[in-house]
Design a protein around this motif. Structure first.
Motif, short mmCIF file in Angstrom:
data_model
loop_
_atom_site.label_atom_id
_atom_site.label_comp_id
_atom_site.label_asym_id
_atom_site.label_seq_id
_atom_site.Cartn_x
_atom_site.Cartn_y
_atom_site.Cartn_z
N PRO A 157 0.67 -1.25 -0.12
CA PRO A 157 0.08 -0.13 0.18
C PRO A 157 0.94 1.13 -0.15
O PRO A 157 0.55 2.16 -0.55
CB PRO A 157 -0.72 -0.13 1.43
N PHE A 158 2.04 1.21 0.58
CA PHE A 158 2.60 2.48 0.83
C PHE A 158 4.09 2.21 0.19
O PHE A 158 5.04 2.18 1.30
CB PHE A 158 2.91 3.24 2.06
N PRO A 159 4.56 1.89 -0.80
CA PRO A 159 6.03 1.57 -1.20
C PRO A 159 7.11 2.42 -0.87
O PRO A 159 7.68 2.11 -0.81
CB PRO A 159 5.75 1.10 -2.69
N GLY A 160 6.63 3.64 -1.18
CA GLY A 160 7.55 4.89 -0.85
C GLY A 160 8.23 4.59 0.60
O GLY A 160 9.16 4.59 0.65
N PHE A 161 7.25 4.66 1.59
CA PHE A 161 7.71 4.60 2.93
C PHE A 161 8.38 3.32 3.03
O PHE A 161 9.38 3.35 4.00
CB PHE A 161 6.50 4.87 4.01
N ARG A 219 -2.60 6.00 -10.95
CA ARG A 219 -3.87 5.15 -11.09
C ARG A 219 -4.81 6.04 -11.44
O ARG A 219 -5.87 5.68 -12.17
CB ARG A 219 -4.16 4.55 -9.50
N GLY A 268 4.12 10.35 -5.40
CA GLY A 268 5.07 9.61 -4.45
C GLY A 268 4.60 8.28 -3.94
O GLY A 268 5.24 7.15 -4.16
N LEU A 269 3.22 8.10 -3.65
CA LEU A 269 2.81 6.94 -3.26
C LEU A 269 2.27 5.90 -4.38
O LEU A 269 1.43 4.89 -4.03
CB LEU A 269 1.73 7.08 -2.28
N PHE A 325 -0.53 6.85 -6.07
CA PHE A 325 -1.85 6.85 -6.34
C PHE A 325 -2.25 7.74 -7.69
O PHE A 325 -3.28 7.60 -8.28
CB PHE A 325 -2.50 7.45 -5.19
N LYS A 377 9.62 3.75 -9.08
CA LYS A 377 9.12 2.21 -8.91
C LYS A 377 9.11 1.62 -10.54
O LYS A 377 9.13 2.16 -11.49
CB LYS A 377 7.55 2.16 -8.77
N ILE A 417 11.89 2.91 1.89
CA ILE A 417 12.97 3.71 2.76
C ILE A 417 13.59 2.93 3.78
O ILE A 417 14.80 2.95 4.14
CB ILE A 417 12.33 5.12 3.46
N ALA A 464 15.82 12.98 4.53
CA ALA A 464 14.58 13.09 5.04
C ALA A 464 14.35 14.25 5.94
O ALA A 464 13.40 14.89 6.12
CB ALA A 464 14.03 11.69 5.37
N LEU A 485 13.73 13.24 -3.06
CA LEU A 485 14.52 12.85 -1.76
C LEU A 485 13.66 11.60 -1.18
O LEU A 485 14.25 10.82 -0.50
CB LEU A 485 14.79 14.16 -0.98
N LEU A 486 12.50 11.83 -0.83
CA LEU A 486 11.61 11.05 -0.23
C LEU A 486 11.35 9.90 -0.59
O LEU A 486 11.14 8.56 -0.05
CB LEU A 486 10.36 11.70 0.40
N PHE A 487 10.75 9.82 -2.09
CA PHE A 487 10.29 8.67 -2.63
C PHE A 487 11.20 8.20 -3.73
O PHE A 487 12.22 8.64 -4.29
CB PHE A 487 9.08 8.99 -3.35
N ARG A 488 11.03 6.87 -3.80
CA ARG A 488 12.01 5.98 -4.93
C ARG A 488 11.18 5.70 -6.22
O ARG A 488 10.07 5.40 -6.26
CB ARG A 488 12.56 4.89 -4.13
N THR A 505 16.36 -0.05 3.18
CA THR A 505 17.93 0.24 2.73
C THR A 505 18.80 0.07 4.04
O THR A 505 18.04 0.18 5.21
CB THR A 505 18.09 1.70 2.27
#
Lengths: 177, 159, 118
Positions: A6-10, B88, B82-83, B85, C117, A13, A28, C112-115, A16
């Motif tokens: 659901p929250f791949p971004g977090f 989609r 970033g998330l 969404f 996909k 992190i 961050a 910076l925050l997100f990677r 790593t």
């Protein structure tokens, strides 16, 4: 792509390790500081306005002059704008030399808002030559003027405070962009 | 245009062109438009709510509330991009999510995220406006021309 | 206020439908579509038509990318009135700064925050 968390971004992190992780957290943290400092400014702004409100409310001025201003001009302005069909709601306030009029235009007539504003401004200037007329169809100015009008019955408001507030609203209405 | 181009093709190519056209997936235009209308409308309604929020709680007028509203919308689109969404939503909404400023923000932010593996200067820095750059270029240039013409017309033409 | 929300929804939605038609019927890429909309916004403001739309629909007109072109022309014209013809160049980003600077700042923070996909 298929079974994504659901929250791949977090989540990623956290995955790593080693030096990379430290670096990432540092970045961050910088981002968080930027974000919070941005918000902090807004907070202080809000606090200030709250403080101002509190100051006004707790301000006991037994000796100060009561804001007993003749609201005749404001009432006349309201009466005039009420009979116009391109004004839906109106509120007005005046001090010794200033007249502050805020009104709302019916929604379907907002297309010609600029012309209506210009026309009303001219008419009001002609009607009250002795006053410094400020008129606005802006919703914020309307709210502020309404608040000010409600506060006029407040015995703790003296004339100086009242004038200050009028000037503040006037400045706000002139702001661009 | 398309016809002229087709005449230069060999008969085989022409045949293939017709074949391709037949097989091309028909875009469900009406359905897409309804989706774009709904999503675009909802995004604008959210924007309206945000600008009322700024007007109510801070000293912004109808005029000045626009800037913080746009910034907030771009911030929201950063979170959603970033998330993952926003992609989609975009698949479903097409132009409904691309035309509002959130789409502009999404273009910038997704390019920035995508190229971060190439480093911050060469990757993020130089690719950030890969998609949105044309919008800025043509917007700025056309605005320059229009403003120039209008200024000249009002100042020297006495219009 | 409710009328404002309603018209923001309708006008914003309609501008998006125009974008969708440009993409579907005229088979343009999203980049071309957005560019055309921005230029259209600038032209509309050149004729003084975009401002009434903003007055009428609020965020329905300021949130779509068309308002970007409108704001560019607007800033340029504002400065041009003050400082003459040179203001056209200097005032261009006066009004629009929020959108672009927000996109740059948040874009970098996002990077910076997100990677990415796969």
């Amino acid at each position: 792509m298929a079974a994504r968390q659901p929250f791949p971004g977090f989540a990623e992190i956290h995955k790593t390790n080693g030096l990379m992780e430290m670096k990432k957290w540092w970045l961050a943290a910088v981002a968080a500081i930027i974000a919070t400092s941005g918000c902090a400014k807004e907070e202080t702004e809000q606090k200030q306005s709250l403080q101002r409100a509190n100051l006004l409310r707790t301000h006991t001025s037994g000796t100060a002059k009561h804001a007993e201003l003749n609201q005749g001009p404001a009432e006349r302005a309201v009466a005039y704008l009420r009979q116009r069909d391109d004004v839906r709601d109106v509120v007005a306030v005046n001090s010794g030399d200033r007249l502050l009029v805020a009104y709302q235009i019916p929604h379907m007539k907002r297309w010609s808002r600029k012309q209506i504003e210009k026309d009303i401004d001219h008419k009001l200037r002609d009607m009250f030559p002795g006053y410094d007329v400020v008129s606005s169809s802006d919703l914020k100015i309307f709210w502020k003027t309404k608040e000010l009008k409600a506060n006029m019955d407040n015995p703790r408001w003296d004339e100086r405070k009242f004038n200050q507030e009028i000037r503040r609203i006037e400045k706000l209405s002139k702001e661009q962009t | 245009m398309a016809n002229e181009k087709r005449k230069k093709l060999t008969p085989v190519q022409q045949e293939y062109h017709l074949f391709e056209k037949e097989r091309e997936t028909k875009r469900p235009i009406v359905r897409n438009c309804v989706c774009a209308f709904l999503v675009g409308g909802i995004i604008c309604t959210i924007g309206q709510a945000i600008s009322y929020f700024y007007m109510y709680f801070f000293d912004f007028t109808e005029q000045t509330a626009g800037n913080p509203t746009v910034a907030t919308m771009v911030f929201l689109s950063m979170i959603l991009t970033g998330l993952g969404f926003y992609d989609r939503i975009a698949q479903f909404a097409g132009a409904g999510s691309a035309v509002p400023v959130t789409g502009f923000g999404n273009a910038v932010i997704s390019a920035a995220i995508e190229h971060r593996t190439e480093g911050f200067v060469l990757g993020v820095g130089s690719n950030m406006f890969k998609l949105a750059g044309s919008v800025i270029l043509f917007g700025t240039f056309s605005a320059f021309v229009i403003a120039l013409v209008k200024t000249i017309a009002t100042q020297w033409g006495g219009l | 206020m409710l009328a404002m929300f309603f018209w923001a929804f309708v006008v914003g939605g309609l501008i998006c439908v125009i974008g969708q038609i440009l993409m579907d019927v005229f088979k343009l890429t999203p980049a071309h579509t957005l560019t055309i909309l921005v230029v259209v916004g600038a032209i509309l403001d050149g004729f003084g038509l975009y401002e009434p739309l903003i007055d009428f629909a609020g965020a329905g007109a300021t949130i779509p990318i068309t308002s970007f072109g409108n704001a560019l022309v607007h800033g340029a014209m504002q400065e041009a009135e003050k400082h003459g013809i040179i203001g056209v160049l200097t005032g261009m980003f006066e009004v629009t700064s929020a959108g672009i600077s927000a996109a740059i700042v948040f874009g970098f923070i996002g990077a910076l925050l997100f990677r990415p996909k796969g």
